[in-house]
Design a protein around this motif. Structure first.
Motif, mmCIF file in Angstrom:
data_model
loop_
_atom_site.group_PDB
_atom_site.id
_atom_site.type_symbol
_atom_site.label_atom_id
_atom_site.label_comp_id
_atom_site.label_asym_id
_atom_site.label_seq_id
_atom_site.Cartn_x
_atom_site.Cartn_y
_atom_site.Cartn_z
ATOM 1 N N TRP A 44 0.807 -1.189 0.042
ATOM 2 C CA TRP A 44 0.069 -0.113 -0.039
ATOM 3 C C TRP A 44 0.928 1.363 -0.116
ATOM 4 O O TRP A 44 0.610 2.156 -0.651
ATOM 5 C CB TRP A 44 -0.941 -0.020 1.166
ATOM 6 N N MET A 45 1.933 1.163 0.559
ATOM 7 C CA MET A 45 2.810 2.487 0.884
ATOM 8 C C MET A 45 3.605 2.713 -0.317
ATOM 9 O O MET A 45 3.469 3.685 -0.901
ATOM 10 C CB MET A 45 3.822 2.068 1.896
ATOM 11 N N LEU A 46 3.726 1.596 -1.134
ATOM 12 C CA LEU A 46 4.604 1.922 -2.372
ATOM 13 C C LEU A 46 3.641 2.130 -3.505
ATOM 14 O O LEU A 46 3.956 2.835 -4.474
ATOM 15 C CB LEU A 46 5.396 0.400 -2.565
ATOM 16 N N TYR A 47 2.431 1.710 -3.265
ATOM 17 C CA TYR A 47 1.205 1.827 -4.233
ATOM 18 C C TYR A 47 1.194 3.380 -4.184
ATOM 19 O O TYR A 47 1.051 4.046 -5.306
ATOM 20 C CB TYR A 47 -0.009 1.243 -3.806
ATOM 21 N N GLU A 48 0.942 3.881 -3.200
ATOM 22 C CA GLU A 48 0.741 5.298 -2.983
ATOM 23 C C GLU A 48 1.810 6.132 -3.442
ATOM 24 O O GLU A 48 1.397 7.206 -4.119
ATOM 25 C CB GLU A 48 0.216 5.816 -1.538
ATOM 26 N N ARG A 49 3.101 5.917 -3.262
ATOM 27 C CA ARG A 49 4.241 6.589 -3.506
ATOM 28 C C ARG A 49 4.498 6.333 -5.162
ATOM 29 O O ARG A 49 5.231 7.596 -5.789
ATOM 30 C CB ARG A 49 5.454 6.018 -2.657
ATOM 31 N N ASN A 50 4.032 5.534 -5.734
ATOM 32 C CA ASN A 50 4.381 5.370 -7.237
ATOM 33 C C ASN A 50 3.178 5.480 -8.199
ATOM 34 O O ASN A 50 3.117 5.061 -9.186
ATOM 35 C CB ASN A 50 4.844 3.981 -7.450
ATOM 36 N N SER A 51 2.133 5.937 -7.628
ATOM 37 C CA SER A 51 0.838 6.184 -8.657
ATOM 38 C C SER A 51 0.086 7.663 -8.444
ATOM 39 O O SER A 51 -0.656 8.032 -9.140
ATOM 40 C CB SER A 51 -0.222 5.207 -7.951
ATOM 41 N N ALA A 52 1.216 8.703 -7.877
ATOM 42 C CA ALA A 52 0.549 9.854 -7.675
ATOM 43 C C ALA A 52 0.636 10.511 -9.172
ATOM 44 O O ALA A 52 -0.438 11.306 -9.351
ATOM 45 C CB ALA A 52 1.485 10.880 -6.805
ATOM 46 N N HIS A 53 1.377 10.175 -10.231
ATOM 47 C CA HIS A 53 1.473 10.758 -11.625
ATOM 48 C C HIS A 53 0.050 10.283 -12.312
ATOM 49 O O HIS A 53 0.050 10.649 -13.399
ATOM 50 C CB HIS A 53 2.460 10.604 -12.108
ATOM 51 N N LEU A 54 -0.367 9.234 -11.836
ATOM 52 C CA LEU A 54 -1.332 8.278 -12.882
ATOM 53 C C LEU A 54 -2.751 8.949 -12.723
ATOM 54 O O LEU A 54 -3.216 10.031 -11.791
ATOM 55 C CB LEU A 54 -1.485 7.221 -12.373
ATOM 56 N N SER A 55 -3.550 9.083 -13.802
ATOM 57 C CA SER A 55 -4.952 9.504 -13.771
ATOM 58 C C SER A 55 -5.605 8.552 -13.074
ATOM 59 O O SER A 55 -5.358 7.488 -12.374
ATOM 60 C CB SER A 55 -5.455 9.313 -15.242
ATOM 61 N N LEU A 56 -7.033 8.994 -12.543
ATOM 62 C CA LEU A 56 -7.721 8.107 -11.449
ATOM 63 C C LEU A 56 -8.077 6.904 -12.047
ATOM 64 O O LEU A 56 -7.822 5.690 -11.404
ATOM 65 C CB LEU A 56 -8.985 9.045 -11.280
ATOM 66 N N PRO A 57 -8.659 6.541 -13.227
ATOM 67 C CA PRO A 57 -8.662 5.127 -13.831
ATOM 68 C C PRO A 57 -7.472 4.149 -13.795
ATOM 69 O O PRO A 57 -7.287 3.256 -13.381
ATOM 70 C CB PRO A 57 -9.165 5.437 -15.181
ATOM 71 N N GLU A 58 -6.133 5.048 -14.228
ATOM 72 C CA GLU A 58 -5.195 4.387 -14.008
ATOM 73 C C GLU A 58 -4.720 3.828 -12.680
ATOM 74 O O GLU A 58 -4.010 2.630 -12.535
ATOM 75 C CB GLU A 58 -4.011 5.138 -14.753
ATOM 76 N N LYS A 59 -4.657 4.971 -11.650
ATOM 77 C CA LYS A 59 -4.468 4.550 -10.192
ATOM 78 C C LYS A 59 -5.168 3.355 -9.759
ATOM 79 O O LYS A 59 -4.695 2.493 -9.062
ATOM 80 C CB LYS A 59 -4.688 5.790 -9.471
ATOM 81 N N LEU A 60 -6.581 3.623 -10.114
ATOM 82 C CA LEU A 60 -7.407 2.444 -9.471
ATOM 83 C C LEU A 60 -7.219 1.209 -10.108
ATOM 84 O O LEU A 60 -7.207 -0.029 -9.455
ATOM 85 C CB LEU A 60 -8.991 2.800 -10.006
ATOM 86 N N GLY A 61 -6.954 1.261 -11.390
ATOM 87 C CA GLY A 61 -6.386 -0.176 -11.897
ATOM 88 C C GLY A 61 -5.326 -0.697 -11.380
ATOM 89 O O GLY A 61 -5.148 -2.063 -11.314
ATOM 90 N N LEU A 62 -4.470 0.031 -11.253
ATOM 91 C CA LEU A 62 -3.015 -0.658 -10.565
ATOM 92 C C LEU A 62 -3.235 -0.926 -9.192
ATOM 93 O O LEU A 62 -2.921 -1.909 -8.891
ATOM 94 C CB LEU A 62 -2.118 0.720 -10.527
#
Length: 418
Positions: A44-62
């Motif tokens: 979860w920590m790494l997900y939050e740190r590595n998804s800030a640049h993504l669009s909402l659909p891309e972030k949710l998909g990841l």
């Protein structure tokens, strides 16, 4: 239609029996469900740190790939049980052998997991068919796995000074994490674990691992004993599958999983105070909540903010329900901040990714269900006590008529536990 059954809940709980490092001297039992909890917290920590640049659909998909990948890997691990990692790695390196093993694993899982729907079953089978991948979700999960296993290794290292495998084991963790150094947060985690450096992420990850030391029902003998850390993973897994059953949107599914994963984190500061004690003195619950919030700010939130992880602190606060009074309150996020809503409003009008919805009642049901299974399993294993009998009776009666959003009949599910 998605359905959650007794057999799946019990399979998920089976990780509480599954010993880790059982060929090494250990000062305490290390079990699979605890390791999975720590792994997914780091993920979860790494997900939050590595998804800030993504669009909402891309972030949710990841996020969905990470959560489901973690659950799929856990289910696989529950079936293959005691195959030592070096042996399993050799099997993975041989495509034919891995395919044969995976086909057998899927056959074992199907009776328990297929009820979650053909879509999820298809994703599980496709995920397990590929042993390794450079996809972002897989890399995050692999890095989190190495960290959580490395943290366990740090516990047993001093207890096994004669073991000639130790140097190879340690180098596999340090070298493994080095392969993921391009992921934001991994160098800080590695430095905090192996180099003794003080980093905000390293501090937080180590702190979360300490929940492994806190035993639930500490005054009631049970088999198996369960930790606060493992309990949180079970609540998260149950919450994710219940979210599928009520047709929650992707953001709501993710929030429910991650909220379940951290919901008891304040017990690092107060320990596991059982509900009858909290409820016996009227002001006690409020006093505990105020103390928890003050200590969370001092030991967690302020450390993360000073360490450049303000986004992580804010997200954690939302998952813990800091702005709406409790982790068990429904909430959404709008332009002016978090807002508490009713369960029906959440389900009928706020089941939208853009509102960042998070359940409260559903999470509380999963928390109670995990406690029920802990007590029920201990009774089935011959540990008879008034506390365990009383807990099973209270929870059966409390949820006898509970139906979540006309989809999940909790009373009927509990009735299956005869």
């Amino acid at each position: 239609m998605v359905s959650v059954r007794k057999s799946l809940l019990q399979l998920l709980f089976a990780g509480s029996f599954m010993k880790r490092w059982n060929d090494k001297h250990r000062s305490m039992d290390l079990v699979e469900v605890d390791k999975q909890a720590h792994k997914m917290m780091v993920a979860w920590m790494l997900y939050e740190r590595n998804s800030a640049h993504l669009s909402l659909p891309e972030k949710l998909g990841l996020g969905l790939e990470i959560v489901e990948g973690g659950l799929f890997e856990y289910l696989y691990r529950l079936v293959i049980t005691d195959i030592k990692p070096p042996v399993f790695y050799k099997i993975k390196a041989n495509p034919d052998h891995y395919a044969q093993l995976t086909a057998w694993v899927l056959g074992q899982l199907e009776p328990r997991v297929r009820e979650l729907g053909d879509d999820l079953w298809g994703r599980l089978a496709a995920y397990l068919a590929v042993p390794e991948s450079d996809a972002p979700a897989r890399r995050i999960l692999d890095a989190a796995h190495l960290y959580a296993s490395g943290w366990e290794y740090s516990l047993i290292k001093r207890d096994n000074p004669w073991d000639d495998e130790l140097l190879d084991i340690e180098s596999s963790f340090t070298g493994g994490l080095a392969r993921f150094a391009d992921l934001s947060g991994v160098p800080d985690l590695a430095d905090g674990l192996f180099a003794g450096k003080k980093t905000a992420l390293g501090h937080f990850a180590r702190l979360l691992g300490q929940l492994r030391f806190q035993t639930r029902w500490s005054q009631t003998p049970r088999i198996p004993e369960t930790s606060v850390l493992g309990h949180m993973f079970l609540v998260a897994a149950y919450a994710y599958f219940f979210s599928l059953a009520v047709d929650a949107c992707p953001a709501r599914r993710l929030n429910n999983f991650f909220a379940g994963l951290v919901h008891d984190m304040p017990e690092l500061l107060t320990r596991d105070i059982i509900s009858p004690v909290k409820q016996s003195v009227a002001p006690l619950g409020g006093m505990i909540k105020a103390y928890e919030q003050a200590e969370l700010e001092r030991r967690v939130f302020s450390v993360l903010r000073r360490g450049g992880c303000a986004d992580l602190a804010d997200r954690l606060g939302y998952l813990l329900g800091m702005d709406v009074g409790s982790e068990f309150h429904e909430s959404v996020r709008e332009a002016d901040g978090a807002r508490r809503v009713s369960p029906q409003e959440l389900h009928e009008r706020c089941n939208l990714d853009a509102l960042d919805p998070k359940d409260g009642e559903l999470l509380k049901v999963c928390d109670s269900l995990a406690a029920f299974i802990e007590a029920y399993t201990a009774l089935r294993n011959g540990i008879n006590s008034d506390q365990l009998q009383g807990a099973v009776w209270r929870l059966r009666n409390k949820y006898a008529s509970t139906v979540l959003f006309d989809r999940v009949h909790v009373g009927a599910l509990l009735a299956d536990f005869d």
